[in-house]
Write an enzyme that holds these catalytic residues in place. Structure first.
Site: not given
Length: 434
Positions: A11, A13, A48, A131, A189, A203, A207
């Site tokens: 990943g 990103g 890639r 973490e 964003g 989400d 958590k």
């Protein structure tokens, strides 16, 4: 110095590229603190050719992400793909099965499959670190697993999603409604093009399931988390909360009680709350995250900071790599996986507290009497009732604050009003954080 720790990174990103940049920028400091160099040696991602602003030519590129698990030059795999299942889970299982340690920021995978992965890591004596999966760069996992290890935790509450907190803070500061602020958050964003996981609380629920496991020694149980997001919160609700000396926040709450008592078991819920202005969570604004843990000897602990972003999340990932470089393995969920309890789900109806209720109603005679009668018949005691003026469409807002009482009574009152011709929309219920 010991041999370097060789990392396979899946990943590339925002966070993955951030990990590479951090390891480059602080290489000497990290080596001094960990006792050995930590270097990425192999990477894998979907595209890639994409320009990520970092030099990838020095790394082995693997088109097949799962192949990182068996790469001869890799000691530990960092999984930053995301998703509860699919390639992320395949890689996680493969890495641990092949004798590689695993670092992940994948809260969804851990909430659904954490018990399995923890058992696999422990069986092979391997580190499983996460973490970065909760609250970005805030060391709340380490704080609960290690710093508060001697304490019995009574309760964990937290603001766990920066997107929701940004939206609610903006609505509060500028008096705007949800849809308008969501559009701005997407443009800046802070919110995804499809913000469902954030604004509907999923989400944060992932958590919370992880935090509850660490705090109470229970198996991660995402399916037992009650979830309600913020898409139905109005600017008017935030204004009413302010008038009552509260702020609206999406709060995750986890609390364990004796399973042999009425209402006992593990309670987990993510829901918009009215938070008293003197509570620490009321002052958490913008995209910041915060977690409050209450221990029997340490008292109240507050963890607060940046909950997302390349820098904070990469910092948490690299902190886990430093632990592994130092030889720290430990148990992923603070105790052996076999010792984690399968806690029954607490009956939320038995929870007591005050609540805020908002109704959008037809502005005509008898509406308030109908609502009050439903409250009375369900055993809900009303502390205050406020009706605001009629809007252009002929509707009025009615806000009620209840006295302390069981939640099942509020649920029964709302059920009595279901389908009422007096209501112009779905009522909103928000607990008042005690």
């Amino acid at each position: 110095m010991a041999d370097r720790l060789r990392v396979g990174l899946a990943g590339l990103g925002t966070v993955g590229a951030g990990v590479v940049r951090l390891l480059d920028a602080n290489a000497a400091l990290i080596e001094r603190r960990s006792g050995r160099a930590i270097e990425v040696v192999a990477v894998s991602a979907r595209d890639r050719t994409r320009d990520r602003g970092i030099d990838l030519s020095r790394f082995a590129w693997l088109d097949d992400t799962a192949a990182l698990a068996g790469h001869d030059e890799v000691d530990v795999v960092v999984e930053l793909i995301g998703g509860a299942d699919g390639p992320a889970l395949t890689l996680a299982r493969g890495a641990l099965s092949a004798g590689r340690g695993l670092v992940t920021a994948n809260k969804a995978m851990l909430a659904h499959h954490g018990l399995e992965l923890a058992a696999l890591a422990e069986e092979r004596g391997l580190p499983l670190k996460f973490e970065a999966a909760v609250a970005g760069g805030i060391p709340v996992i380490k704080g609960l697993r290690e710093g508060a290890a001697a304490n019995e935790i009574a309760r964990v509450t937290g603001i766990l999603n920066g997107t929701c907190n940004f939206i609610l803070s903006k609505m509060e500061a500028e008096g705007r409604d949800f849809a308008e602020v969501l559009s701005e958050a997407q443009a800046l964003g802070y919110a995804e093009a499809d913000p469902t996981f954030d604004i509907d609380g999923i989400d944060a629920a992932h958590k919370l399931a992880i935090l509850a496991s660490l705090a109470f020694g229970t198996r991660p149980a995402f399916g037992d988390v009650g979830v309600q997001g913020i898409r139905h919160v109005l600017g008017a609700d935030i204004a009413e909360a302010a008038a009552l000396g509260h702020r609206v926040r999406l709060v995750g709450v986890a609390e364990a009680g004796p399973s042999d008592q009425k209402g006992g078991g593990l309670f987990q819920r993510v829901h918009p709350h009215l938070v008293p202005i003197d509570h620490p969570l009321a002052h958490v604004t913008g995209s910041t995250n915060a977690v409050v843990a209450e221990g029997d000897h340490v008292g109240r602990l507050l963890f607060q900071g940046a909950g997302a972003g390349a820098g904070p999340t990469a910092s948490a990932v690299v902190a886990d790599l430093i632990d592994i470089a130092r030889g720290v393995v430990g148990t992923p969920f603070a105790m052996p996986a076999a010792a984690l309890a399968a806690a029954p789900r607490a009956d939320s109806g038995e929870r007591r507290g005050r609540a805020y209720l908002r109704f959008t109603v037809e502005d005509r005679v008898g509406v308030l009497a109908e609502i009050a009668a439903a409250m009375r018949d369900a055993g809900v005691s009303i502390e205050s009732l406020i009706q605001r003026g009629t809007s252009a469409d002929g509707h009025a807002l009615v806000a009620i604050v209840t006295h302390d009482g069981p939640e099942r009574c509020v649920a029964q009152a709302l059920e009595r009003l279901r389908g009422s011709q007096s209501l112009a929309g779905q009522p909103l219920w928000m607990p008042i954080l005690g």
